[in-house]
Design an enzyme around this catalytic site. Sequence first.
Site, short mmCIF file in Angstrom:
data_model
loop_
_atom_site.label_atom_id
_atom_site.label_comp_id
_atom_site.label_asym_id
_atom_site.label_seq_id
_atom_site.Cartn_x
_atom_site.Cartn_y
_atom_site.Cartn_z
N LYS A 1 23.04 78.22 57.53
CA LYS A 1 22.75 79.60 57.13
C LYS A 1 21.27 79.69 56.81
O LYS A 1 20.64 78.68 56.46
CB LYS A 1 23.57 79.97 55.89
CG LYS A 1 23.74 81.47 55.70
CD LYS A 1 24.88 82.04 56.51
CE LYS A 1 24.88 83.56 56.44
NZ LYS A 1 26.10 84.12 57.08
N ASP B 1 23.35 88.61 59.86
CA ASP B 1 24.10 88.73 58.60
C ASP B 1 23.53 89.97 57.93
O ASP B 1 22.96 90.83 58.63
CB ASP B 1 23.92 87.46 57.74
CG ASP B 1 24.87 87.42 56.53
OD1 ASP B 1 26.05 87.10 56.71
OD2 ASP B 1 24.44 87.74 55.40
P1 NDP Z 1 24.94 94.78 56.88
O1 NDP Z 1 23.54 94.54 56.46
O2 NDP Z 1 25.21 95.35 58.21
O3 NDP Z 1 25.69 95.68 55.81
C1 NDP Z 1 25.78 95.29 54.46
C2 NDP Z 1 26.45 96.39 53.68
O4 NDP Z 1 26.74 95.91 52.38
C3 NDP Z 1 25.58 97.63 53.51
O5 NDP Z 1 26.39 98.77 53.42
C4 NDP Z 1 24.89 97.35 52.18
O6 NDP Z 1 24.43 98.48 51.50
C5 NDP Z 1 26.00 96.68 51.41
N1 NDP Z 1 25.43 95.80 50.40
C6 NDP Z 1 24.57 94.77 50.61
N2 NDP Z 1 24.22 94.21 49.44
C7 NDP Z 1 24.88 94.89 48.49
C8 NDP Z 1 24.95 94.80 47.08
N3 NDP Z 1 24.25 93.86 46.42
N4 NDP Z 1 25.76 95.68 46.42
C9 NDP Z 1 26.46 96.62 47.09
N5 NDP Z 1 26.43 96.76 48.43
C10 NDP Z 1 25.66 95.91 49.12
O7 NDP Z 1 25.67 93.35 56.70
P2 NDP Z 1 27.02 92.85 57.37
O8 NDP Z 1 27.98 93.97 57.48
O9 NDP Z 1 26.67 92.04 58.54
O10 NDP Z 1 27.53 91.81 56.26
C11 NDP Z 1 28.39 92.20 55.18
C12 NDP Z 1 29.08 90.98 54.61
O11 NDP Z 1 29.86 90.34 55.64
C13 NDP Z 1 28.17 89.88 54.08
O12 NDP Z 1 28.80 89.23 52.99
C14 NDP Z 1 28.07 88.91 55.25
O13 NDP Z 1 27.72 87.60 54.83
C15 NDP Z 1 29.49 88.98 55.76
N6 NDP Z 1 29.69 88.54 57.13
C16 NDP Z 1 29.01 89.14 58.17
C17 NDP Z 1 29.25 88.73 59.46
C18 NDP Z 1 28.64 89.43 60.63
O14 NDP Z 1 29.04 89.12 61.77
N7 NDP Z 1 27.72 90.35 60.44
C19 NDP Z 1 30.16 87.61 59.75
C20 NDP Z 1 30.88 87.11 58.61
C21 NDP Z 1 30.61 87.55 57.35
P3 NDP Z 1 22.86 98.80 51.45
O15 NDP Z 1 22.52 99.29 52.82
O16 NDP Z 1 22.73 99.83 50.39
O17 NDP Z 1 22.16 97.52 51.09
#
Ligand code: NDP
Length: 446
Positions: A127, A167
């Site tokens: 990562k 991510d």
């Molecule tokens: P994105 O950046 O596309 O979206 C993240 C979302 O989570 C946004 O809506 C963001 O809001 C919100 N968010 C981020 N940080 C916080 C916080 N501290 N408190 C509240 N909301 C928060 O990321 P992904 O959708 O790719 O990833 C989301 C999760 O899924 C993560 O944990 C990631 O590790 C996991 N994941 C992702 C994969 C992938 O293929 N993308 C695969 C497996 C797991 P804002 O815009 O306001 O920051």
Amino acid sequence: MVDDLLGNILERVVARNPGEPEFHQAITEVLHTLQPLLERRPEYLDQRIVERVCEPDRQVLFRVVWQDDAGRVQVNRGLRVQFNSALGPYKGGLRFHPSVNLGIIKFLGFEQTFKNALTGLGMGGGKGGSDFDPKGRSDAEVMRFCQAFMTELVRHIGPHTDVPAGDIGVGGREIGYLFGQYKRLTNAYDSGVLTGKGVGWGGALGRTEATGFGAVFFLSHLLASRKRTLDGLTATVSGSGNVATYAVAKLEELGARVVAVSDSSGSVHDPAGIDLALLRQVKEVERARISEYAARRSGSTFLRGARPWAIPCDVALPCATQNELDESDARSLIANGCIAVVEGANMPSTAGAIELLRQAGVAFGPAKAANAGGVATSGLEMQQNASRQQWTFDQTVGRLAEIMQRIHDTCETTADEFGRPGDLLLGANIAGFRQVADAMLAHGVV
Ligand code: NDP
């Protein structure tokens, strides 16, 4: 006896990795479920496999210097933790978010190692990321940052060494800029060095949707084992990024009504069901805040600063970030009659919340199994790159569906094998760990 040994190992890992609470949390969660396996397989303890999997193979920290649109010099930190390569090249995403630090990247790399094992696709765990905040930055600034980041990362990655992906904060745009700089620096079109690429230049159809879709496939199997389906159920989802958006899409396709999504500023409650087209317009096209969705959708409300867990639902999918569902959230879900929680994000539920859900009999899909669809489809993207083929959307998503069924069944049968039926957290941890541990034993003392 084994319990004492595990306790001692945990103490030592915490002591030698001070100030990394998320890493401690991830390790504690896994080690607490390994006792029954270690009682049957003492060679894992003799060969100190537990200590070895808790220590990353390699950790790279580097300076990333770039210029913003005003010509000011900006300094960020870049990280790549190559955690474990027992099963294949390191594989795992890059996170760009101001909260990123070494402990967070280590927790994610540790989890990734076992998640990748569960996919059965021969991938190690890694990562990386940066404390760079893409929010409010122009495309040109994001490009310059990505180019500076890759200028160092290039020395550490490669199609047979380490294959990063996206991510939080790293989507198709960022992968494009990173790939462009990798290509420029190496003078090689190594499609296999990054996944999540654009569909026209080596990306797999279905990769964008894969994590969200995969989590919902997992949820369907979880419900099926309790003789339920998604049809007619009410769902809440946190986040509104990549994972959340495609979880919403698949939930709606399978007949559920999604009544909440969120971002870091608050939640939207939309009792009529989230309008997916509007959500994508606001978040994917305009990169606006989720409050903008509520402003344009009559009947919905924006709950500033609130998480979505107090909104009544049958199934809940945390798809935003770590520790976003705590004990008080779990109590709200239980009081409102929630029957299943499936983790789309990594480590979104605190240990206390998981314990409360378990005691209340809420079905639980742990992250390393439920969100493995993203990395599994990255594995399928690597297969397509290696064979210079592009599968159709349906081919890739069909393979994803099979993989999620297999992961679910592996967790279930492993939980049964160790006398804890229905405990998919234990099933996922033991099944993933066992595969990594057996490969490490076979490779000798390295
Ligand atoms: P994105 O950046 O596309 O979206 C993240 C979302 O989570 C946004 O809506 C963001 O809001 C919100 N968010 C981020 N940080 C916080 C916080 N501290 N408190 C509240 N909301 C928060 O990321 P992904 O959708 O790719 O990833 C989301 C999760 O899924 C993560 O944990 C990631 O590790 C996991 N994941 C992702 C994969 C992938 O293929 N993308 C695969 C497996 C797991 P804002 O815009 O306001 O920051």
